[in-house]
Design an enzyme around this catalytic site. Structure first.
Site, PDB file in Angstrom:
ATOM      1  N   ARG A  60      33.118 114.957  72.283  1.00 25.83           N
ATOM      2  CA  ARG A  60      32.100 113.947  72.596  1.00 25.83           C
ATOM      3  C   ARG A  60      30.718 114.529  72.814  1.00 25.83           C
ATOM      4  O   ARG A  60      29.727 114.025  72.288  1.00 25.83           O
ATOM      5  CB  ARG A  60      32.483 113.168  73.862  1.00 25.83           C
ATOM      6  N   THR A  61      30.639 115.573  73.631  1.00 29.91           N
ATOM      7  CA  THR A  61      29.313 116.046  74.022  1.00 29.91           C
ATOM      8  C   THR A  61      28.546 116.547  72.799  1.00 29.91           C
ATOM      9  O   THR A  61      27.412 116.142  72.548  1.00 29.91           O
ATOM     10  CB  THR A  61      29.434 117.141  75.108  1.00 29.91           C
ATOM     11  N   LYS A  89      30.875 139.404  67.884  1.00 28.85           N
ATOM     12  CA  LYS A  89      30.570 140.833  67.668  1.00 28.85           C
ATOM     13  C   LYS A  89      30.100 141.494  68.954  1.00 28.85           C
ATOM     14  O   LYS A  89      29.745 142.663  68.964  1.00 28.85           O
ATOM     15  CB  LYS A  89      29.461 140.974  66.617  1.00 28.85           C
ATOM     16  N   ARG A 110      26.827 124.953  75.892  1.00 26.28           N
ATOM     17  CA  ARG A 110      28.062 124.816  76.690  1.00 26.28           C
ATOM     18  C   ARG A 110      28.716 126.189  76.737  1.00 26.28           C
ATOM     19  O   ARG A 110      28.853 126.853  75.713  1.00 26.28           O
ATOM     20  CB  ARG A 110      29.024 123.803  76.073  1.00 26.28           C
ATOM     21  N   HIS A 138      27.320 119.372  84.714  1.00 24.62           N
ATOM     22  CA  HIS A 138      27.331 118.703  83.404  1.00 24.62           C
ATOM     23  C   HIS A 138      26.383 117.503  83.522  1.00 24.62           C
ATOM     24  O   HIS A 138      26.817 116.349  83.526  1.00 24.62           O
ATOM     25  CB  HIS A 138      28.764 118.272  83.085  1.00 24.62           C
TER      26      HIS A 138
HETATM   27  C1  NCD Z   1      34.374 117.077  80.234  1.00 24.45           C
HETATM   28  C2  NCD Z   1      33.900 118.503  80.301  1.00 24.45           C
HETATM   29  O1  NCD Z   1      33.816 119.198  79.284  1.00 24.45           O
HETATM   30  O2  NCD Z   1      33.553 118.894  81.411  1.00 24.45           O
HETATM   31  N1  NCD Z   1      34.371 116.557  78.934  1.00 24.45           N
HETATM   32  C3  NCD Z   1      33.236 115.940  78.482  1.00 24.45           C
HETATM   33  O3  NCD Z   1      32.205 116.554  78.341  1.00 24.45           O
HETATM   34  N2  NCD Z   1      33.305 114.631  78.241  1.00 24.45           N
HETATM   35  C4  NCD Z   1      35.619 116.806  80.980  1.00 24.45           C
HETATM   36  C5  NCD Z   1      36.849 117.606  80.694  1.00 24.45           C
HETATM   37  O4  NCD Z   1      36.881 118.492  79.836  1.00 24.45           O
HETATM   38  O5  NCD Z   1      37.858 117.335  81.368  1.00 24.45           O
END
Ligand code: NCD
Length: 312
Positions: A60-61, A89, A110, A138
């Site tokens: 999703r993100t 590497k 991320r 997040h």
């Molecule tokens: C979450 C995350 O990556 O922190 N997912 C997201 O971004 N929607 C939640 C999760 O991984 O449980």
């Protein structure tokens, strides 16, 4: 002006935003909904580039950031698999960011390590957006969670929100609790004792004036909640898998449990779910988690638009 507040800035921690900043993002996101649905054409980001550096899995993100950039008329580049980047590497995050920030106008990172996005910000020549740093923060998920609550339930400060599941390792709930505290929202933190929110974070919430209570049993909380925010136990963050096994499956939201909920209560989840919400809930009026996932697009359009100074 709040809009000036985001222009050219990084978004690493939810506390990087003032309450007017947050409200402005949500207001702009409201206006972005038709374009996010593909019903309106926006070209304000034409010629602009977004770099997505994903060192951890994401659906999703990453895709909603790319969709958001495309819906604004801009383009994205990046990697979703560190094995295919020079990280494999042995390149440091600092060097990866130094280089990729020369290729784009804004970067989204991320990373499994807490603090990674803050470090990236130090080495980037363009704004950095934190898309999750280990068990840290997040913030863009929080903005879309707040947006969902406001659209589906009304004033954020008037809700009673139960945060359920892994409150120790879950970065979405770390950011969200702090975001909700800004609105004076009442919160119940529902977790097994070993996965309760770290004490310093609970203290911070209380210092911020938030009304917070702790609970272990979902059954005791479900009847009074307006929003149930359910989370996945973050298996990948457990140092010991045996510890994970002890708490896996602690909470399941199903039709039987929701029979005790307010008719108007909504169930949210950042997703992915791995058993915390029974699929039978999907067809009830309570289920809003797929709508929530869609809202990632207009909210990220708003964030990109404000950071890039594109105007509305
Ligand atoms: C979450 C995350 O990556 O922190 N997912 C997201 O971004 N929607 C939640 C999760 O991984 O449980």
């Amino acid at each position: 002006m709040a809009q000036q507040g985001l222009r050219g800035k990084s978004l690493v921690h939810i506390q990087d935003l003032s309450l007017p900043d947050i409200e402005h993002v949500l207001d702009v996101a409201d206006k972005m909904v038709p374009a996010a649905e593909g019903k309106q054409r926006v070209t304000s980001a034409q010629g602009r580039l977004l770099a997505t550096l994903f060192f951890e899995p994401s659906t999703r993100t990453r895709l909603s950031f790319e969709a958001a950039m495309a819906r604004l008329g801009g383009q994205s580049l990046g990697f979703s698999e560190p094995k295919t980047s020079s990280a494999a590497k042995g390149e440091t995050l600092a060097d990866t960011v130094r280089v990729t920030s020369q290729y784009a106008d804004v970067i989204v990172v991320r990373h499994p390590q807490e603090g990674a996005a803050r470090l990236a910000q130090r080495f980037s020549r363009v704004p950095v957006i934190n898309a999750g740093d280990g068990a840290g923060q997040h913030p863009t998920q929080t903005l879309l969670d707040l947006f969902t609550i406001r659209r589906e339930k009304g004033p954020i400060g008037q809700q009673r929100v139960a945060l359920v599941g892994d409150l120790k390792y879950g970065r979405t709930v770390h950011s969200l609790a702090q975001g909700l505290a800004r609105f004076g929202t009442e919160m119940v933190l529902v977790a097994p004792p070993t996965l309760q929110m770290p004490r310093d974070q609970v203290e911070d919430l209380k210092h911020a004036g938030a009304r917070v209570t702790l609970a272990t049993r979902l059954e005791e909380v479900v009847g009074s909640a307006d929003v149930l925010y359910v989370t996945r136990i973050q298996k990948e963050r457990f140092p010991d898998l045996e510890e994970y096994r002890k708490v896996a499956g602690t909470y399941t939201v199903d039709a039987e449990l929701l029979a005790q909920a307010k008719r108007s209560a909504i169930v949210l989840h950042p997703l992915p779910r791995v058993g915390e919400i029974d699929p039978e809930v999907d067809s009830t009026q309570h289920a809003k988690y797929f709508q929530q996932a869609f809202y990632g697009v207009p909210v990220r359009m708003a964030i990109l638009s404000l950071i890039l100074g594109l105007g509305e």
